[in-house]
Scaffold this motif. Structure first.
Motif, PDB file in Angstrom:
ATOM      1  N   LEU A   1      -6.849  -0.746  -2.847  1.00 59.62           N
ATOM      2  CA  LEU A   1      -5.719  -0.385  -2.636  1.00 59.62           C
ATOM      3  C   LEU A   1      -3.984  -1.393  -2.627  1.00 59.62           C
ATOM      4  CD1 LEU A   1      -6.352   0.044   1.566  1.00 59.62           C
ATOM      5  CD2 LEU A   1      -5.717   1.887  -0.271  1.00 59.62           C
TER       6      LEU A   1
ATOM      7  N   GLN B   1      -2.860  -0.613  -6.850  1.00 60.10           N
ATOM      8  CA  GLN B   1      -2.193  -0.089  -6.384  1.00 60.10           C
ATOM      9  C   GLN B   1      -0.375  -1.015  -6.535  1.00 60.10           C
ATOM     10  OE1 GLN B   1      -3.373   2.954  -2.889  1.00 60.10           O
ATOM     11  NE2 GLN B   1      -3.522   4.937  -4.181  1.00 60.10           N
ATOM     12  N   ARG B   2      -1.124  -1.430  -4.719  1.00 58.57           N
ATOM     13  CA  ARG B   2       0.625  -2.867  -4.629  1.00 58.57           C
ATOM     14  C   ARG B   2       0.659  -3.168  -5.938  1.00 58.57           C
ATOM     15  NH1 ARG B   2       0.450  -7.599  -2.608  1.00 58.57           N
ATOM     16  NH2 ARG B   2       2.559  -7.779  -1.375  1.00 58.57           N
TER      17      ARG B   2
ATOM     18  N   THR C   1      -2.874  -4.086   3.276  1.00 59.15           N
ATOM     19  CA  THR C   1      -4.170  -3.692   2.412  1.00 59.15           C
ATOM     20  C   THR C   1      -5.673  -3.444   2.475  1.00 59.15           C
ATOM     21  OG1 THR C   1      -4.007  -5.181   0.364  1.00 59.15           O
ATOM     22  CG2 THR C   1      -2.629  -3.608   0.195  1.00 59.15           C
TER      23      THR C   1
ATOM     24  N   ASP D   1       9.035   6.821  -3.308  1.00 53.20           N
ATOM     25  CA  ASP D   1       8.484   6.149  -2.759  1.00 53.20           C
ATOM     26  C   ASP D   1       7.330   6.036  -3.399  1.00 53.20           C
ATOM     27  OD1 ASP D   1       6.710   9.890  -2.507  1.00 53.20           O
ATOM     28  OD2 ASP D   1       6.206   8.345  -4.071  1.00 53.20           O
ATOM     29  N   LEU D   2       6.995   4.847  -4.633  1.00 48.51           N
ATOM     30  CA  LEU D   2       6.237   4.374  -5.174  1.00 48.51           C
ATOM     31  C   LEU D   2       5.895   3.365  -3.555  1.00 48.51           C
ATOM     32  CD1 LEU D   2       6.243   4.411  -8.969  1.00 48.51           C
ATOM     33  CD2 LEU D   2       4.259   5.440  -7.250  1.00 48.51           C
ATOM     34  N   GLU D   3       6.784   2.725  -3.240  1.00 53.58           N
ATOM     35  CA  GLU D   3       6.808   1.655  -2.537  1.00 53.58           C
ATOM     36  C   GLU D   3       6.400   2.138  -1.097  1.00 53.58           C
ATOM     37  OE1 GLU D   3      11.528  -0.718  -3.117  1.00 53.58           O
ATOM     38  OE2 GLU D   3      10.612   1.155  -1.592  1.00 53.58           O
ATOM     39  N   LYS D   4       6.739   3.617  -0.575  1.00 52.90           N
ATOM     40  CA  LYS D   4       5.473   4.007   0.782  1.00 52.90           C
ATOM     41  C   LYS D   4       3.774   3.987  -0.004  1.00 52.90           C
ATOM     42  CE  LYS D   4      10.117   6.054   1.859  1.00 52.90           C
ATOM     43  NZ  LYS D   4      10.484   7.017   2.116  1.00 52.90           N
ATOM     44  N   ARG D   5       3.935   4.809  -1.355  1.00 54.95           N
ATOM     45  CA  ARG D   5       2.175   5.039  -1.159  1.00 54.95           C
ATOM     46  C   ARG D   5       1.717   4.301  -1.769  1.00 54.95           C
ATOM     47  NH1 ARG D   5       2.317  10.624  -2.211  1.00 54.95           N
ATOM     48  NH2 ARG D   5       4.243  11.840  -2.847  1.00 54.95           N
ATOM     49  N   CYS D   6       2.327   3.019  -2.217  1.00 58.02           N
ATOM     50  CA  CYS D   6       1.344   2.068  -2.456  1.00 58.02           C
ATOM     51  C   CYS D   6       1.702   0.297  -1.748  1.00 58.02           C
ATOM     52  CB  CYS D   6       2.423   1.994  -4.056  1.00 58.02           C
ATOM     53  SG  CYS D   6       1.733   2.414  -5.323  1.00 58.02           S
ATOM     54  N   HIS D   7       1.504   0.536  -0.516  1.00 57.55           N
ATOM     55  CA  HIS D   7       1.742   0.098   0.756  1.00 57.55           C
ATOM     56  C   HIS D   7       2.257  -1.325   0.352  1.00 57.55           C
ATOM     57  CE1 HIS D   7      -1.630   2.775   1.046  1.00 57.55           C
ATOM     58  NE2 HIS D   7      -2.367   2.047  -0.320  1.00 57.55           N
TER      59      HIS D   7
END
Length: 72
Positions: free
Chosen positions: A53, A56-57, A41, A30-36
């Motif tokens: 962004l 997050q990445r 970014t 899920d983090l891979e999808k949400r954190c770009h």
């Protein structure tokens, strides 16, 4: 080995325990999808949004570095 290195080794083990579980793998996915992880970014409209962004990445990249097998 000094105390700081021992603590880092234990912390890396803790990350692996957390993210090697079935639940942890789902969270990481899920983090891979949400954190770009695999998309840009860059925001042409706002340097602040780009920085947000990228932060997050960067967090996701840090987590992945901590769970990556490492010579201890």
């Amino acid at each position: 080995m000094d105390q700081q290195n021992k603590e880092l080794i234990q912390l890396r083990k803790n990350y692996r325990i957390t993210f090697d579980s079935e639940e942890g793998k789902k969270v990481l996915n899920d983090l891979e999808k949400r954190c770009h992880e695999f998309v840009t970014t860059f925001s042409k409209d706002s340097s602040h949004e780009t920085a947000f962004l990228e932060g997050q990445r960067s967090t996701l990249i840090f987590i992945k570095a901590m769970i990556k097998p490492h010579k201890e």
